[in-house]
Design a protein around this motif. Structure first.
Motif, PDB file in Angstrom:
ATOM      1  N   ARG A 248       0.810  -1.213   0.000  1.00 25.91           N
ATOM      2  CA  ARG A 248       0.000   0.000   0.000  1.00 25.91           C
ATOM      3  C   ARG A 248       0.849   1.271   0.000  1.00 25.91           C
ATOM      4  O   ARG A 248       0.458   2.269  -0.587  1.00 25.91           O
ATOM      5  N   ASP A 249       2.008   1.252   0.636  1.00 20.61           N
ATOM      6  CA  ASP A 249       2.863   2.443   0.617  1.00 20.61           C
ATOM      7  C   ASP A 249       3.269   2.821  -0.802  1.00 20.61           C
ATOM      8  O   ASP A 249       3.361   4.002  -1.138  1.00 20.61           O
ATOM      9  N   VAL A 250       3.547   1.836  -1.630  1.00 22.28           N
ATOM     10  CA  VAL A 250       3.900   2.106  -3.028  1.00 22.28           C
ATOM     11  C   VAL A 250       2.706   2.710  -3.767  1.00 22.28           C
ATOM     12  O   VAL A 250       2.856   3.658  -4.550  1.00 22.28           O
ATOM     13  N   ALA A 251       1.516   2.192  -3.502  1.00 21.27           N
ATOM     14  CA  ALA A 251       0.310   2.735  -4.145  1.00 21.27           C
ATOM     15  C   ALA A 251       0.079   4.189  -3.740  1.00 21.27           C
ATOM     16  O   ALA A 251      -0.317   5.024  -4.573  1.00 21.27           O
ATOM     17  N   VAL A 252       0.343   4.520  -2.465  1.00 25.24           N
ATOM     18  CA  VAL A 252       0.173   5.897  -1.995  1.00 25.24           C
ATOM     19  C   VAL A 252       1.134   6.832  -2.721  1.00 25.24           C
ATOM     20  O   VAL A 252       0.752   7.897  -3.210  1.00 25.24           O
ATOM     21  N   VAL A 253       2.409   6.438  -2.812  1.00 21.42           N
ATOM     22  CA  VAL A 253       3.399   7.291  -3.472  1.00 21.42           C
ATOM     23  C   VAL A 253       3.093   7.417  -4.964  1.00 21.42           C
ATOM     24  O   VAL A 253       3.211   8.502  -5.539  1.00 21.42           O
ATOM     25  N   ARG A 254       2.664   6.320  -5.575  1.00 23.75           N
ATOM     26  CA  ARG A 254       2.292   6.393  -6.989  1.00 23.75           C
ATOM     27  C   ARG A 254       1.168   7.408  -7.193  1.00 23.75           C
ATOM     28  O   ARG A 254       1.214   8.242  -8.108  1.00 23.75           O
ATOM     29  N   GLY A 255       0.156   7.342  -6.337  1.00 20.81           N
ATOM     30  CA  GLY A 255      -0.956   8.278  -6.459  1.00 20.81           C
ATOM     31  C   GLY A 255      -0.510   9.722  -6.290  1.00 20.81           C
ATOM     32  O   GLY A 255      -0.950  10.611  -7.022  1.00 20.81           O
ATOM     33  N   LEU A 256       0.388   9.972  -5.346  1.00 24.10           N
ATOM     34  CA  LEU A 256       0.891  11.328  -5.121  1.00 24.10           C
ATOM     35  C   LEU A 256       1.708  11.817  -6.311  1.00 24.10           C
ATOM     36  O   LEU A 256       1.598  12.978  -6.718  1.00 24.10           O
ATOM     37  N   LEU A 257       2.514  10.932  -6.884  1.00 29.19           N
ATOM     38  CA  LEU A 257       3.280  11.316  -8.075  1.00 29.19           C
ATOM     39  C   LEU A 257       2.347  11.668  -9.223  1.00 29.19           C
ATOM     40  O   LEU A 257       2.555  12.668  -9.933  1.00 29.19           O
ATOM     41  N   GLU A 258       1.307  10.870  -9.406  1.00 28.07           N
ATOM     42  CA  GLU A 258       0.359  11.134 -10.501  1.00 28.07           C
ATOM     43  C   GLU A 258      -0.390  12.442 -10.277  1.00 28.07           C
ATOM     44  O   GLU A 258      -0.664  13.178 -11.238  1.00 28.07           O
ATOM     45  N   LEU A 259      -0.699  12.762  -9.021  1.00 26.82           N
ATOM     46  CA  LEU A 259      -1.332  14.045  -8.722  1.00 26.82           C
ATOM     47  C   LEU A 259      -0.434  15.221  -9.115  1.00 26.82           C
ATOM     48  O   LEU A 259      -0.909  16.308  -9.429  1.00 26.82           O
TER      49      LEU A 259
ATOM     50  N   VAL B  45      -4.042  20.738  -2.871  1.00 27.90           N
ATOM     51  CA  VAL B  45      -3.730  20.251  -1.529  1.00 27.90           C
ATOM     52  C   VAL B  45      -4.799  19.298  -1.000  1.00 27.90           C
ATOM     53  O   VAL B  45      -4.493  18.337  -0.300  1.00 27.90           O
ATOM     54  N   ALA B  46      -6.051  19.516  -1.363  1.00 25.61           N
ATOM     55  CA  ALA B  46      -7.121  18.623  -0.903  1.00 25.61           C
ATOM     56  C   ALA B  46      -6.919  17.216  -1.456  1.00 25.61           C
ATOM     57  O   ALA B  46      -7.162  16.221  -0.768  1.00 25.61           O
ATOM     58  N   ASP B  47      -6.453  17.134  -2.706  1.00 30.71           N
ATOM     59  CA  ASP B  47      -6.197  15.823  -3.312  1.00 30.71           C
ATOM     60  C   ASP B  47      -5.043  15.124  -2.599  1.00 30.71           C
ATOM     61  O   ASP B  47      -5.088  13.913  -2.357  1.00 30.71           O
ATOM     62  N   ILE B  48      -4.005  15.894  -2.271  1.00 29.44           N
ATOM     63  CA  ILE B  48      -2.853  15.318  -1.571  1.00 29.44           C
ATOM     64  C   ILE B  48      -3.300  14.790  -0.213  1.00 29.44           C
ATOM     65  O   ILE B  48      -2.986  13.664   0.171  1.00 29.44           O
ATOM     66  N   ASP B  49      -4.065  15.586   0.507  1.00 24.46           N
ATOM     67  CA  ASP B  49      -4.532  15.216   1.840  1.00 24.46           C
ATOM     68  C   ASP B  49      -5.362  13.937   1.787  1.00 24.46           C
ATOM     69  O   ASP B  49      -5.190  13.022   2.588  1.00 24.46           O
ATOM     70  N   ALA B  50      -6.265  13.877   0.804  1.00 26.39           N
ATOM     71  CA  ALA B  50      -7.141  12.715   0.686  1.00 26.39           C
ATOM     72  C   ALA B  50      -6.346  11.462   0.343  1.00 26.39           C
ATOM     73  O   ALA B  50      -6.638  10.363   0.814  1.00 26.39           O
ATOM     74  N   HIS B  51      -5.315  11.626  -0.480  1.00 25.07           N
ATOM     75  CA  HIS B  51      -4.581  10.460  -0.958  1.00 25.07           C
ATOM     76  C   HIS B  51      -3.529   9.977   0.041  1.00 25.07           C
ATOM     77  O   HIS B  51      -3.328   8.786   0.214  1.00 25.07           O
ATOM     78  N   ALA B  52      -2.881  10.939   0.704  1.00 25.40           N
ATOM     79  CA  ALA B  52      -1.748  10.568   1.558  1.00 25.40           C
ATOM     80  C   ALA B  52      -2.183   9.988   2.892  1.00 25.40           C
ATOM     81  O   ALA B  52      -1.471   9.189   3.487  1.00 25.40           O
TER      82      ALA B  52
ATOM     83  N   ARG C  32       3.865  10.188   5.767  1.00 28.97           N
ATOM     84  CA  ARG C  32       4.797  11.313   5.835  1.00 28.97           C
ATOM     85  C   ARG C  32       5.445  11.607   4.480  1.00 28.97           C
ATOM     86  O   ARG C  32       6.221  12.549   4.361  1.00 28.97           O
ATOM     87  N   ILE C  33       5.161  10.785   3.501  1.00 30.27           N
ATOM     88  CA  ILE C  33       5.828  10.921   2.204  1.00 30.27           C
ATOM     89  C   ILE C  33       5.695  12.327   1.596  1.00 30.27           C
ATOM     90  O   ILE C  33       6.651  12.824   1.002  1.00 30.27           O
ATOM     91  N   PRO C  34       4.530  13.036   1.695  1.00 32.50           N
ATOM     92  CA  PRO C  34       4.456  14.367   1.075  1.00 32.50           C
ATOM     93  C   PRO C  34       5.572  15.319   1.509  1.00 32.50           C
ATOM     94  O   PRO C  34       5.977  16.194   0.742  1.00 32.50           O
ATOM     95  N   ILE C  35       6.087  15.144   2.715  1.00 30.12           N
ATOM     96  CA  ILE C  35       7.169  16.004   3.192  1.00 30.12           C
ATOM     97  C   ILE C  35       8.408  15.841   2.314  1.00 30.12           C
ATOM     98  O   ILE C  35       9.133  16.802   2.054  1.00 30.12           O
ATOM     99  N   LEU C  36       8.658  14.600   1.858  1.00 28.53           N
ATOM    100  CA  LEU C  36       9.848  14.356   1.046  1.00 28.53           C
ATOM    101  C   LEU C  36       9.700  14.865  -0.385  1.00 28.53           C
ATOM    102  O   LEU C  36      10.685  14.940  -1.117  1.00 28.53           O
TER     103      LEU C  36
ATOM    104  N   ASP D 206      -1.429  20.004   6.112  1.00 28.61           N
ATOM    105  CA  ASP D 206      -0.925  20.078   7.479  1.00 28.61           C
ATOM    106  C   ASP D 206      -1.007  18.686   8.094  1.00 28.61           C
ATOM    107  O   ASP D 206      -2.075  18.201   8.445  1.00 28.61           O
ATOM    108  N   LEU D 207       0.146  18.036   8.187  1.00 34.20           N
ATOM    109  CA  LEU D 207       0.190  16.666   8.698  1.00 34.20           C
ATOM    110  C   LEU D 207       0.430  16.629  10.198  1.00 34.20           C
ATOM    111  O   LEU D 207       0.804  15.611  10.743  1.00 34.20           O
TER     112      LEU D 207
END
Length: 438
Positions: free
Chosen positions: A49-60, A86-93, A97-101, A117-118
């Motif tokens: 699932r962590d890979v799926a989260v990062v993939r989704g954030l990259l696609e956003l 930002v709403a999309d990032i919040d919903a997906h992440a 903590r990955i968005p920080i990187l 705001d995490l």
């Protein structure tokens, strides 16, 4: 997904499973692709699932991601990077903590970054502020807004000199991903040098970065103006491999872990042997097995690499409940890593936790109000129980306990295990585990 598993334990786990790339590396290598001007290819990627989260954030953020799940290959094309809502990032992440990187790479590519705001109860303020302080030292302007945190780089980020009070993996990753395209030289002392960090450095060097690592935990980065894409095969997940090894030991089983590699696991293998487990290394993986007879109690201290990894501790503690005598485990990396033992005690284990530094050198938690040492008395038979999974590593440890215990346990919250263990239920089936779902 049904979050409840019925586990009928008390039988040895036997068979073969495969471990792919390290969760703690793959997600960071995916973020590194943002820094390149051309596409990247990452191999040996697990379906977690962590890979799926990062993939989704990259696609956003406009990165095109194509995946071949069967081979574990990702193609990442960052040609059209853009700021995400930002709403999309919040919903997906979620609580990731990955968005920080993402901040350093986005500041280089776009001159700005926006993350939700995490803070608060989800991950705590200190880790966020630590990352933001590092970005400020490079010259980023940080502005807190109602929806989250807005970062900008009015000028090119500048190299800096940073000394970490403790070899933090997250802080080292943040600095590497930011420094490689900053102007001038960055020096990081007190850096983390875990194998996953070194593999991230390998990736960045392939992209065109200039990075040196000294023997005194000092990393020096000479910033470059442009980076290209990379082609890389991820190192194996040493945490998952050790988790299955501990399961073999606790259940009296025999598990061949295809994909496990010796160099990153040297410290674990030494400890595994001291407890009484046996292993055989070949070119394809490592066989872990209980050779019969009594397991031996040990004294163990976790530490940063090359010490005994904190993520290895929880699964091994389950096996230590089956060892003869008193084992002492001193946790020096995370302050609250023994909460999972309550469930083990409820299953019949004899474990006491202490605030003092037991059995070794004093650590940074010694004068503080944290239960960070444990004494395990064994062997104790474990009995089935109803268990609530607390977190990823604690959850897998509870699963091992349920597989070791006589009777049928109910394990709730198993979706947390999906974050870091690829197809773990398929692997349980391959090892002859008895379990069912509603």
């Amino acid at each position: 997904m049904n979050d409840l598993l019925y586990v009928n334990g008390g039988n040895p786990l036997r068979g073969e499973i495969t471990v792919r790339g390290a969760k703690n590396f793959v997600s960071k290598a995916m973020v590194a692709a943002l820094l390149g001007e051309t596409p990247s290819v990452l191999r040996n990627v697990p379906q977690i699932r962590d890979v799926a989260v990062v993939r989704g954030l990259l696609e956003l953020h406009g990165v095109r991601v194509d995946a071949d799940d069967a081979s574990g290959t990702l193609h990442l094309d960052p040609s059209d990077v853009e700021i995400a809502h930002v709403a999309d990032i919040d919903a997906h992440a979620g609580s990731s903590r990955i968005p920080i990187l993402f901040c350093g790479p986005l500041l280089h590519r776009l001159g700005e970054a926006f993350i939700p705001d995490l803070g608060g109860c989800r991950i705590g303020d200190r880790p966020i502020n630590y990352h933001l302080d590092i970005l400020r030292q490079f010259g980023a302007v940080v502005e807190k807004r109602p929806q989250g945190i807005y970062l900008s780089a009015p000028r090119r980020l500048q190299g800096t000199k940073i000394a970490l009070p403790y070899p933090s993996v997250g802080a080292t990753e943040q600095l590497l991903l930011t420094a490689v395209r900053a102007d001038g030289i960055t020096e990081l002392s007190g850096a983390a040098i875990e194998p996953e960090i070194m593999d991230l450095i390998n990736v960045l060097q392939k992209m065109g970065a200039i990075i040196s690592v000294d023997t005194d935990r000092v990393i020096r980065i000479e910033g470059v103006e442009r980076l290209e894409g990379y082609q890389h095969t991820a190192l194996s997940d040493r945490i998952e491999a050790a988790s299955w090894a501990s399961a073999a030991l606790a259940t009296g089983g025999d598990i061949y872990v295809r994909g496990a590699t010796q160099p990153e696991m040297t410290t674990f293998l030494n400890t595994f042997r001291k407890v009484g487990g046996e292993f055989v290394v070949d070119d394809e993986g490592i066989r872990f097995f209980h050779p019969g007879g009594d397991l031996r109690s040990i004294q163990l201290e976790t530490d940063v690499h090359p010490g005994f990894m904190t993520d290895w501790q929880q699964p091994l503690v389950v096996a230590l409940t089956q060892a003869k005598g008193l084992s002492i485990v001193h946790e020096t990396v995370y302050e609250n890593r023994f909460g999972f033992v309550d469930a083990l005690v409820g299953m019949g284990a004899t474990i006491q936790v202490y605030k003092e530094c037991l059995g070794g050198r004093p650590c940074r938690f010694g004068q503080r109000n944290f239960y960070h040492s444990a004494v395990i008395s064994g062997p104790t038979p474990l009995s089935a129980a109803d268990i609530e999974v607390p977190d990823l590593r604690g959850g897998f440890s509870h699963l091992i306990a349920a597989l070791t215990a006589k009777g049928t346990s109910q394990v709730r919250g198993i979706s947390l295990i999906d974050r870091g263990y690829e197809h773990f239920m398929d692997k349980l089936t391959a090892l002859g585990a008895e379990f069912s779902r509603d």
